[in-house]
Write a protein that holds these residues in place. Structure first.
Motif, short mmCIF file in Angstrom:
data_model
loop_
_atom_site.label_atom_id
_atom_site.label_comp_id
_atom_site.label_asym_id
_atom_site.label_seq_id
_atom_site.Cartn_x
_atom_site.Cartn_y
_atom_site.Cartn_z
N LYS A 448 0.84 -1.19 0.00
CA LYS A 448 0.00 0.00 0.00
C LYS A 448 0.89 1.25 0.00
N GLY A 449 0.51 2.24 -0.80
CA GLY A 449 1.25 3.49 -0.87
C GLY A 449 2.30 3.53 -1.97
N THR A 450 2.56 2.41 -2.63
CA THR A 450 3.54 2.38 -3.71
C THR A 450 2.99 3.15 -4.92
N GLN A 451 3.80 4.03 -5.47
CA GLN A 451 3.37 4.81 -6.63
C GLN A 451 3.75 4.09 -7.92
N ILE A 452 2.85 4.15 -8.89
CA ILE A 452 3.01 3.44 -10.15
C ILE A 452 3.03 4.45 -11.29
N PHE A 453 4.08 4.40 -12.12
CA PHE A 453 4.16 5.22 -13.32
C PHE A 453 3.77 4.34 -14.51
#
Length: 584
Positions: A448-453
């Motif tokens: 949770k909280g991981t940013q995805i490009f």
């Protein structure tokens, strides 16, 4: 061992025991803190090994790229190819979690369209915009109650009625001003190329500002600039060997509203490449130049909202986005039994965001589009012939197509050209999401909280896709495999080929435009897809029709025809020149 050697080998040997212990303890604590601060990769996902050797992570390499004049955003989109993997991780800021880069259309589509409970707009993306328009819905998570309220405020602006009665006619009218300017420039330049981006940037601002705010109290900058060119420039006298030398017209200077708008767009673009976008905005907004920018912005909005309320009180016809928003606020206030508020932060930021989104993206797309047409004469000639065939009555009457004709007539090749411009050279090259729960991507655990490009060019879009085992895909991706868009011929995926969007009609008849022909995410998808998508297509359709109808775009010398890009709010061409002749 001599005493000198002893001193060198044991520098603390001659200090009191307590002092030595304190120093050794501090050094140990610093070492442990340094080790703690080093990037911590997620298991099983490729990354750059050198990033783990410094607390800056990959930011160290990005800083070097920026110093050398390179493009950090391009670096991000190249990482999956660098590691030959559809999913990689990178470390963009000290003391932060890794971000993930996913280069696969099918999984990106699934995240955007079907996994809304697992992924939302990422905090980094929200911070990029919140320093400029914090009360616009683009800066809010989907779960934020204000997000729904803001979308309610602007929901009328993408209806067919508003687009066809307000937006479209204003686009068409301002396009006529632009056509007049470029006919004058084509005559004066005498076949020589000239710089085009400022004219396009000004014209699209004229359009979106009047659509957003109404006629207001400002004259078209394109009209004013045309008068300046007409009064100050004499017809070119071609000199031998000078045909490829750019013709220098007077600078198309922006007015105070456009200058303020450009400064805020540049601030958002600059924040996007900073380790901490929110901190960048806090510092940048304290500069005196930015304070002047915001003063100009609020002065314009105050003035226009005042004019809008006066029009409403006078019972005038609704003719702008502002007029519709005033009506929507009146209805909401009546329903909630409260006084209407026309100068709320939400009203102002939604208005300004509408202007920004409708301006920069359209200007950038047009710049790329005209570059592609000049570079590919085959496509340009087919497009013009398709327009002539579709509007045969306009040809016979020696006039341009009317607005009514443009919105009622299908021109499949025009739609294909516009779609291919957006696919190959879209103004936004990366989408952003953040995991709102612990989840998985391609079989990897994602905290949770991981940013995805999510790049929208490169592998599976404009390059061959990475092979991915079906079992690694999400359940929703697997279950919708049969409803997927088509796929490209990977041998020419990077080429500009509008025909890839066309298919034969029924019984082998006329070619039809197929918007589902292959991978494309220029406007994103799902509830957080681009709000202004319909306006963008309408604007591009009208402008491309009229520009190609009126002008032939000649080939440019190599030094003016570069497809190198620069990143600001959007990814735009470094150079945009045109060589014009009136179309026959």
């Amino acid at each position: 061992m001599s005493s000198v050697s002893l001193d060198l080998a044991y520098p603390f040997a001659r200090l009191p025991f307590a002092a030595s212990a304190v120093i050794i303890g501090l050094l140990s604590a610093l070492y442990l803190a340094y080790q703690w601060a080093l990037p911590k990769p997620l298991p099983g996902i490729p990354y750059n090994q050198d990033a783990l050797k410094t607390i800056l992570g990959d930011a160290a390499e990005l800083q070097q790229i920026k110093k050398a004049g390179g493009r950090p955003r391009a670096w991000i989109n190249l990482q999956t190819a660098r590691h030959n993997s559809p999913l990689v991780q990178a470390f963009l800021a000290p003391l932060s979690k890794p971000i993930l880069i996913l280069s696969d259309f099918r999984e990106s589509q699934d995240i955007l369209l079907r996994r809304g409970k697992e992924f939302d707009r990422g905090p980094r993306h929200l911070e990029n915009f919140s320093g400029v328009i914090p009360w616009h819905h683009i800066c809010m998570s989907t779960s934020n109650p204000q997000f729904k309220a803001n979308r309610e405020l602007v929901k009328d602006l993408m209806t067919p009625h508003f687009l066809n009665t307000v937006s479209g006619p204003e686009i068409y009218s301002n396009a006529q001003n632009f056509i007049e300017l470029w006919k004058l420039k084509a005559q004066l330049a005498g076949g020589r190329p000239f710089k085009a981006e400022d004219d396009l940037h000004t014209m699209t601002f004229d359009i979106i500002k009047v659509v957003a705010l109404g006629e207001g109290d400002n004259q078209s900058m394109t009209v004013l600039y045309t008068d300046l060119v007409r009064s100050t420039v004499s017809k070119s006298q071609d000199a031998p060997g000078a045909l490829d030398e750019p013709f220098a017209f007077p600078e198309n200077k922006p007015n105070v509203d456009l200058r303020a708008h450009i400064a805020q767009q540049e601030a958002v673009g600059a924040a996007a490449t900073q380790p901490f976008p929110g901190l960048f905005h806090k510092i940048n907004n304290r500069k005196s130049a930015m304070k002047e920018v915001y003063a100009a912005k609020f002065s314009m909005l105050d003035r226009q909202v005042s004019l809008g309320t006066k029009r409403m009180e006078a019972g005038a016809e609704v003719k702008s986005a502002l007029d519709y928003m005033i009506q929507r606020e009146l209805a909401s206030a009546k329903k909630a039994d409260r006084a209407p508020v026309f100068n709320s932060p939400s009203m102002y930021d939604e208005l300004y965001g509408y202007i920004g989104a409708g301006h920069e993206t359209s200007s950038t797309t047009l710049q790329w589009g005209l570059k592609h047409l000049a570079a590919d004469q085959r496509v340009q000639n087919i497009l013009r012939a398709s327009l002539r065939a579709a509007y045969a009555e306009a040809v016979s009457e020696e006039r341009q197509p009317t607005f009514a004709e443009i919105i009622k007539t299908q021109v499949p090749y025009l739609d294909a050209v516009v779609e291919e411009i957006l696919r190959v050279s879209g103004p936004v090259r990366t989408l952003f999401r953040s995991a709102t729960v612990d989840t998985t991507i391609l079989g990897h655990h994602i905290p949770k909280g991981t940013q995805i490009f999510l790049p929208v060019t490169g592998p599976s879009f404009t390059a061959p896709a990475f092979p991915i085992e079906e079992s690694l895909r999400s359940p929703s991706s697997q279950s919708h495999k049969k409803t997927m868009r088509g796929t490209w011929d990977e041998s020419n995926a990077a080429d500009f080929v509008p025909e890839r969007w066309l298919q034969l009609g029924e019984h082998g008849g006329t070619h039809a435009f197929d918007s589902q022909a292959g991978p494309m995410l220029a406007f994103s998808l799902g509830i957080r897809g681009c709000f202004g998508r319909r306006l963008a297509y309408l604007q591009l359709r009208i402008l491309m029709t009229l520009i190609v109808w009126n002008f032939e775009f000649g080939s440019l010398p190599e030094e003016l025809n570069s497809f190198d890009a620069v990143d600001s709010l959007t990814t735009k061409p470094i150079k945009c020149f045109v060589r014009l002749a009136e179309a026959q």
